[in-house]
Design an enzyme around this catalytic site. Structure first.
Site, PDB file in Angstrom:
ATOM      1  N   TYR A   1     -37.647   6.476 -30.209  1.00 43.75           N
ATOM      2  CA  TYR A   1     -37.168   5.472 -29.259  1.00 43.75           C
ATOM      3  C   TYR A   1     -36.097   6.053 -28.327  1.00 43.75           C
ATOM      4  O   TYR A   1     -36.123   5.823 -27.111  1.00 43.75           O
ATOM      5  CB  TYR A   1     -36.612   4.286 -30.041  1.00 43.75           C
ATOM      6  CG  TYR A   1     -36.201   3.088 -29.215  1.00 43.75           C
ATOM      7  CD1 TYR A   1     -37.147   2.203 -28.711  1.00 43.75           C
ATOM      8  CD2 TYR A   1     -34.853   2.818 -28.967  1.00 43.75           C
ATOM      9  CE1 TYR A   1     -36.765   1.091 -27.974  1.00 43.75           C
ATOM     10  CE2 TYR A   1     -34.468   1.712 -28.233  1.00 43.75           C
ATOM     11  CZ  TYR A   1     -35.424   0.851 -27.742  1.00 43.75           C
ATOM     12  OH  TYR A   1     -35.051  -0.244 -27.010  1.00 43.75           O
TER      13      TYR A   1
ATOM     14  N   LYS B   1     -36.416   6.348 -24.295  1.00 39.01           N
ATOM     15  CA  LYS B   1     -35.483   5.668 -23.401  1.00 39.01           C
ATOM     16  C   LYS B   1     -34.701   6.654 -22.532  1.00 39.01           C
ATOM     17  O   LYS B   1     -34.311   6.323 -21.403  1.00 39.01           O
ATOM     18  CB  LYS B   1     -34.539   4.788 -24.216  1.00 39.01           C
ATOM     19  CG  LYS B   1     -35.230   3.559 -24.823  1.00 39.01           C
ATOM     20  CD  LYS B   1     -35.966   2.737 -23.771  1.00 39.01           C
ATOM     21  CE  LYS B   1     -36.391   1.368 -24.287  1.00 39.01           C
ATOM     22  NZ  LYS B   1     -37.149   0.608 -23.269  1.00 39.01           N
TER      23      LYS B   1
END
Length: 253
Positions: A154, A158
């Site tokens: 993640y 991002k």
């Protein structure tokens, strides 16, 4: 006149959480909104909230990691709502795990939804935006881009969103298209509730612990992010592009 009157917005991952709040906020400011999620039936609640308040919205089902599905979805939005001026790349998933436990599927799923999804949706949308020489793309990053235990996938996705945003700003700026990102801190959503469950904490206790470490001494709500997205999607932000706006209650000491 509302600030987004006459604009058409497409918000991905808009069935709930930040995406739903963003769709409602854009609609409240005058935009017609396409509420996109993996399952079109999941969009009904958000669409109904907008239309019952006097707004205009449609639900669209599509896998943002599937090129054909994305191109068909964008085509439908343009046909049914009359154009496309704003794209909010919000669709996201988490598959948290420590590096030594993370599977190929954990990694690929997160990369496909966040990065491939933003790429495919932006590529499909920019065709219309370039032709009209106007557009706003807002990508959802996260404070996790700076690193977060148990989120190698993640965090990498991002962080990638931030580089993607800055590059698109360079490429699309000459065509009157602004591309920015919003990086939320801890926001109370189903996704963060799942994170609490993963580490075995009661969600209320988890939120309090986070709030105690935030300078503003509260956690964020989906509407906090929606307001920032709406600003960047409006003409008041017409000279802002390639930026990452952290909406996180302040830096931790």
């Amino acid at each position: 006149m509302s600030s987004l009157q006459g604009r058409v917005a497409l918000v991905t991952g808009a069935a709930r959480g930040i995406g739903a709040a963003t769709a409602r906020t854009l609609a409240a400011q005058g935009a017609a909104v396409a509420v996109l999620d993996l399952d079109e039936s999941a969009c009904v609640e958000t669409v109904d909230a907008i239309t019952s308040a006097g707004g205009r919205a449609i639900g669209v089902g599509a896998d943002v990691a599937d090129r054909a599905a994305v191109e068909a979805a964008v085509g439908r939005v343009v046909a049914e709502l009359g154009g496309l001026h704003i794209l909010v790349n919000n669709a996201g998933v988490i598959r948290d795990n420590m590096l030594f436990k993370m599977t190929d599927d954990d990694w690929d799923t997160v990369m496909n939804v966040h990065l491939r999804g933003a790429f495919l949706c932006s590529q499909a949308a920019q065709k219309h935006m370039v032709e009209q020489r106007y557009g706003k793309i807002v990508n959802l990053s996260s404070t996790s881009a700076l690193g977060n235990r148990g989120q190698a996938n993640y965090s990498a996705a991002k962080a990638g969103i931030q580089g993607f945003t800055k590059t698109l700003a360079i490429e699309l700026g000459p065509f009157g298209i602004n591309v920015n990102a919003v990086a939320p801190g801890f926001i109370a959503t189903d996704m963060t509730a799942a994170t609490a469950g993963r580490i075995g904490m009661d969600f209320d206790a988890f939120q309090k612990a986070i709030a105690d470490a935030v300078p503003l001494r509260r956690i964020g709500q989906p509407e906090d992010i929606a307001s920032a997205v709406a600003f960047l999607a409006g003409d008041g932000a017409s000279f802002i592009t390639g930026q990452v706006l952290y909406v996180d209650g302040g830096p931790r000491g």
